[in-house]
Design a protein around this motif. Sequence first.
Motif, PDB file in Angstrom:
ATOM      1  N   VAL A  73       0.828  -1.204   0.000  1.00 55.66           N
ATOM      2  CA  VAL A  73       0.000   0.000   0.000  1.00 55.66           C
ATOM      3  C   VAL A  73       0.867   1.261   0.000  1.00 55.66           C
ATOM      4  CG1 VAL A  73      -1.655   1.314   1.386  1.00 55.66           C
ATOM      5  CG2 VAL A  73      -1.983  -1.132   1.046  1.00 55.66           C
ATOM      6  N   MET A  74       1.966   1.228   0.730  1.00 52.95           N
ATOM      7  CA  MET A  74       2.831   2.407   0.825  1.00 52.95           C
ATOM      8  C   MET A  74       3.684   2.620  -0.428  1.00 52.95           C
ATOM      9  SD  MET A  74       1.956   3.704   3.640  1.00 52.95           S
ATOM     10  CE  MET A  74       3.196   4.940   3.894  1.00 52.95           C
ATOM     11  N   ASN A  75       3.793   1.609  -1.261  1.00 53.28           N
ATOM     12  CA  ASN A  75       4.614   1.690  -2.470  1.00 53.28           C
ATOM     13  C   ASN A  75       3.819   1.222  -3.680  1.00 53.28           C
ATOM     14  OD1 ASN A  75       7.282   2.329  -1.189  1.00 53.28           O
ATOM     15  ND2 ASN A  75       6.811   0.432  -0.136  1.00 53.28           N
ATOM     16  N   PRO A  76       2.895   2.056  -4.159  1.00 52.49           N
ATOM     17  CA  PRO A  76       2.114   1.645  -5.335  1.00 52.49           C
ATOM     18  C   PRO A  76       3.041   1.279  -6.498  1.00 52.49           C
ATOM     19  CG  PRO A  76       1.244   3.671  -4.408  1.00 52.49           C
ATOM     20  CD  PRO A  76       2.536   3.385  -3.702  1.00 52.49           C
ATOM     21  N   ASN A  77       2.524   0.460  -7.370  1.00 52.53           N
ATOM     22  CA  ASN A  77       3.277  -0.069  -8.505  1.00 52.53           C
ATOM     23  C   ASN A  77       4.470  -0.895  -8.023  1.00 52.53           C
ATOM     24  OD1 ASN A  77       1.529   1.223 -10.415  1.00 52.53           O
ATOM     25  ND2 ASN A  77       2.550   3.135  -9.898  1.00 52.53           N
ATOM     26  N   THR A  78       4.156  -1.798  -7.140  1.00 53.85           N
ATOM     27  CA  THR A  78       5.122  -2.679  -6.496  1.00 53.85           C
ATOM     28  C   THR A  78       5.373  -3.918  -7.352  1.00 53.85           C
ATOM     29  OG1 THR A  78       4.372  -1.943  -4.334  1.00 53.85           O
ATOM     30  CG2 THR A  78       5.473  -4.060  -4.409  1.00 53.85           C
ATOM     31  N   ILE A  79       6.607  -4.396  -7.325  1.00 54.79           N
ATOM     32  CA  ILE A  79       6.941  -5.666  -7.973  1.00 54.79           C
ATOM     33  C   ILE A  79       7.305  -6.654  -6.878  1.00 54.79           C
ATOM     34  CG2 ILE A  79       8.512  -6.878  -9.521  1.00 54.79           C
ATOM     35  CD1 ILE A  79       8.733  -4.270 -11.101  1.00 54.79           C
ATOM     36  N   ILE A  80       6.571  -7.758  -6.847  1.00 56.90           N
ATOM     37  CA  ILE A  80       6.782  -8.783  -5.838  1.00 56.90           C
ATOM     38  C   ILE A  80       7.337 -10.024  -6.521  1.00 56.90           C
ATOM     39  CG2 ILE A  80       5.672 -10.252  -4.108  1.00 56.90           C
ATOM     40  CD1 ILE A  80       3.605  -8.038  -3.772  1.00 56.90           C
ATOM     41  N   LYS A  81       8.477 -10.471  -6.047  1.00 56.96           N
ATOM     42  CA  LYS A  81       9.085 -11.689  -6.582  1.00 56.96           C
ATOM     43  C   LYS A  81       8.618 -12.850  -5.716  1.00 56.96           C
ATOM     44  CE  LYS A  81      13.452 -13.628  -8.121  1.00 56.96           C
ATOM     45  NZ  LYS A  81      14.902 -13.377  -8.258  1.00 56.96           N
ATOM     46  N   ILE A  82       8.091 -13.885  -6.372  1.00 50.94           N
ATOM     47  CA  ILE A  82       7.588 -15.056  -5.659  1.00 50.94           C
ATOM     48  C   ILE A  82       8.248 -16.325  -6.182  1.00 50.94           C
ATOM     49  CG2 ILE A  82       5.349 -14.012  -5.129  1.00 50.94           C
ATOM     50  CD1 ILE A  82       4.202 -15.776  -7.438  1.00 50.94           C
ATOM     51  N   ASN A  83       8.192 -17.335  -5.348  1.00 54.16           N
ATOM     52  CA  ASN A  83       8.588 -18.681  -5.744  1.00 54.16           C
ATOM     53  C   ASN A  83       7.301 -19.492  -5.787  1.00 54.16           C
ATOM     54  OD1 ASN A  83       9.337 -21.382  -5.820  1.00 54.16           O
ATOM     55  ND2 ASN A  83      11.122 -21.077  -4.517  1.00 54.16           N
ATOM     56  N   ARG A  84       6.933 -19.910  -6.978  1.00 53.40           N
ATOM     57  CA  ARG A  84       5.730 -20.716  -7.176  1.00 53.40           C
ATOM     58  C   ARG A  84       6.153 -22.048  -7.762  1.00 53.40           C
ATOM     59  NH1 ARG A  84       1.408 -17.738 -10.458  1.00 53.40           N
ATOM     60  NH2 ARG A  84       0.969 -16.821  -8.404  1.00 53.40           N
ATOM     61  N   ASN A  85       6.112 -23.081  -6.922  1.00 51.00           N
ATOM     62  CA  ASN A  85       6.498 -24.426  -7.366  1.00 51.00           C
ATOM     63  C   ASN A  85       7.903 -24.451  -7.966  1.00 51.00           C
ATOM     64  OD1 ASN A  85       3.933 -25.472  -6.637  1.00 51.00           O
ATOM     65  ND2 ASN A  85       3.097 -24.731  -8.569  1.00 51.00           N
ATOM     66  N   ASN A  86       8.849 -23.819  -7.263  1.00 51.12           N
ATOM     67  CA  ASN A  86      10.253 -23.739  -7.684  1.00 51.12           C
ATOM     68  C   ASN A  86      10.452 -22.980  -8.989  1.00 51.12           C
ATOM     69  OD1 ASN A  86      11.327 -25.107  -5.430  1.00 51.12           O
ATOM     70  ND2 ASN A  86      10.675 -27.044  -6.332  1.00 51.12           N
ATOM     71  N   ASP A  87       9.509 -22.126  -9.335  1.00 47.72           N
ATOM     72  CA  ASP A  87       9.616 -21.257 -10.499  1.00 47.72           C
ATOM     73  C   ASP A  87       9.490 -19.824  -9.998  1.00 47.72           C
ATOM     74  OD1 ASP A  87       9.652 -20.333 -13.164  1.00 47.72           O
ATOM     75  OD2 ASP A  87       7.466 -20.369 -13.249  1.00 47.72           O
ATOM     76  N   TYR A  88      10.517 -19.000 -10.220  1.00 48.37           N
ATOM     77  CA  TYR A  88      10.485 -17.612  -9.762  1.00 48.37           C
ATOM     78  C   TYR A  88       9.700 -16.764 -10.750  1.00 48.37           C
ATOM     79  CZ  TYR A  88      13.779 -19.004  -6.235  1.00 48.37           C
ATOM     80  OH  TYR A  88      14.359 -19.621  -5.167  1.00 48.37           O
TER      81      TYR A  88
END
Length: 69
Positions: free
Chosen positions: A31-46
């Motif tokens: 919320v404090m940083n609109p246009n945020t990029i979040i890096k996730i690990n989904r089933n060993n795929d970044y």
Amino acid sequence: MKQLGFKDGDKIISINNQPVKDINKISIDIVMNPNTIIKINRNNDYQELKISSKDAIKILHSKAINYKS
């Protein structure tokens, strides 16, 4: 936060290239940083999820509903 593109089992790695230190502050960071990029690990795929300012408003709205309950 499924409405933002998250799926069960996703692991958040970073927000705007900053490691996540406190999982409880993720919503605040978004919320404090609109246009945020979040890096996730989904089933060993970044992958990266891009959260727009409109998405941040959805988070605020959902949090407000939870606080009223």
